[in-house]
Design a protein around this motif. Structure first.
Motif, mmCIF file in Angstrom:
data_model
loop_
_atom_site.group_PDB
_atom_site.id
_atom_site.type_symbol
_atom_site.label_atom_id
_atom_site.label_comp_id
_atom_site.label_asym_id
_atom_site.label_seq_id
_atom_site.Cartn_x
_atom_site.Cartn_y
_atom_site.Cartn_z
ATOM 1 N N MET A 68 -10.994 -21.546 -36.747
ATOM 2 C CA MET A 68 -10.734 -19.931 -36.270
ATOM 3 C C MET A 68 -9.251 -20.011 -36.030
ATOM 4 O O MET A 68 -8.681 -20.814 -35.396
ATOM 5 N N ASN A 69 -8.584 -18.992 -36.820
ATOM 6 C CA ASN A 69 -7.055 -18.619 -36.643
ATOM 7 C C ASN A 69 -6.891 -17.353 -35.761
ATOM 8 O O ASN A 69 -7.403 -16.402 -36.118
ATOM 9 N N VAL A 70 -6.151 -17.580 -34.873
ATOM 10 C CA VAL A 70 -6.063 -16.342 -34.078
ATOM 11 C C VAL A 70 -4.306 -15.950 -34.202
ATOM 12 O O VAL A 70 -3.312 -16.679 -34.108
ATOM 13 N N LEU A 71 -3.793 -14.869 -34.144
ATOM 14 C CA LEU A 71 -2.473 -14.149 -33.812
ATOM 15 C C LEU A 71 -2.599 -13.596 -32.469
ATOM 16 O O LEU A 71 -3.415 -12.714 -32.064
ATOM 17 N N VAL A 72 -1.407 -13.913 -31.877
ATOM 18 C CA VAL A 72 -1.446 -13.536 -30.347
ATOM 19 C C VAL A 72 -0.127 -12.568 -30.466
ATOM 20 O O VAL A 72 1.077 -12.676 -30.830
ATOM 21 N N VAL A 73 -0.458 -11.251 -29.970
ATOM 22 C CA VAL A 73 0.583 -10.388 -29.939
ATOM 23 C C VAL A 73 0.754 -9.711 -28.357
ATOM 24 O O VAL A 73 -0.097 -9.344 -27.603
ATOM 25 N N ASP A 74 1.760 -9.886 -27.717
ATOM 26 C CA ASP A 74 2.405 -9.637 -26.426
ATOM 27 C C ASP A 74 3.754 -9.499 -26.457
ATOM 28 O O ASP A 74 4.384 -10.567 -26.828
ATOM 29 N N ASP A 75 4.371 -8.483 -25.807
ATOM 30 C CA ASP A 75 5.861 -8.514 -25.454
ATOM 31 C C ASP A 75 6.455 -9.539 -24.521
ATOM 32 O O ASP A 75 7.408 -9.763 -24.482
ATOM 33 N N SER A 76 5.592 -10.010 -23.689
ATOM 34 C CA SER A 76 5.866 -11.155 -22.664
ATOM 35 C C SER A 76 5.813 -12.494 -23.067
ATOM 36 O O SER A 76 4.730 -12.952 -23.441
ATOM 37 N N ASN A 77 6.805 -12.993 -23.235
ATOM 38 C CA ASN A 77 6.918 -14.685 -23.674
ATOM 39 C C ASN A 77 6.097 -15.530 -22.725
ATOM 40 O O ASN A 77 4.991 -16.105 -23.232
ATOM 41 N N PHE A 78 5.824 -14.990 -21.508
ATOM 42 C CA PHE A 78 5.188 -15.861 -20.585
ATOM 43 C C PHE A 78 3.519 -15.659 -20.863
ATOM 44 O O PHE A 78 2.785 -16.517 -21.011
ATOM 45 N N ILE A 79 3.213 -14.318 -21.104
ATOM 46 C CA ILE A 79 1.980 -14.276 -21.295
ATOM 47 C C ILE A 79 1.295 -14.807 -22.915
ATOM 48 O O ILE A 79 0.316 -15.284 -22.641
ATOM 49 N N ARG A 80 2.250 -14.443 -23.808
ATOM 50 C CA ARG A 80 2.112 -15.289 -25.054
ATOM 51 C C ARG A 80 1.813 -16.688 -25.102
ATOM 52 O O ARG A 80 0.958 -17.169 -25.603
ATOM 53 N N LEU A 81 2.531 -17.356 -23.960
ATOM 54 C CA LEU A 81 2.505 -18.785 -23.954
ATOM 55 C C LEU A 81 1.260 -19.235 -23.364
ATOM 56 O O LEU A 81 0.478 -20.109 -23.594
ATOM 57 N N ASN A 82 0.872 -18.422 -22.461
ATOM 58 C CA ASN A 82 -0.389 -18.719 -21.603
ATOM 59 C C ASN A 82 -1.621 -18.575 -22.589
ATOM 60 O O ASN A 82 -2.359 -19.527 -22.666
#
Length: 119
Positions: A1-15
């Protein structure tokens, strides 16, 4: 499964990336706004997109609409903070399949991703 992670917060993207990797799910890309999300979606065609609502340039609702125009079968999960109910409803009407409340919980996120992938 491949996921694209979209969030303007680096911290949340990292989580989110760490939660996915902990569960052997491949992160194929990361975007910090709706415009980047659309470009990466076109290029990568991920199985799932996790989408923040409030972002610069283009918010998550607009990005959901544009991605659904590109691929009506896109599987998008909105990740939103409390107080964004109106926007979450707009995103679901635009085609998002589900939503998760921030702060994100790893177990709930993986359960939701597995639910949405099986739609």
């Amino acid at each position: 499964m491949n996921v694209l992670v979209v969030d303007d917060s680096n911290f949340i993207r990292l989580n989110i990336v760490n939660y996915l990797k902990n569960n052997n799910i491949t992160v194929v890309g990361e975007a910090s706004n709706g415009n980047e999300a659309i470009e990466l979606y076109k290029k990568l065609r991920p199985d799932i997109v996790t989408m923040d609502i409030t972002m610069p340039d283009m918010d998550g609702v607009e990005a959901v609409k544009k991605i659904m125009e590109i691929d009506s079968n896109a599987k998008i999960i909105i990740c939103s903070a409390v107080g964004q109910q109106v926007k979450v409803i707009e995103a679901i009407k635009a085609g998002a399949k589900s939503f998760l409340l921030k702060p994100l919980n790893e177990e709930k996120m993986i359960i939701e991703i597995n639910k949405v992938i099986s739609f």
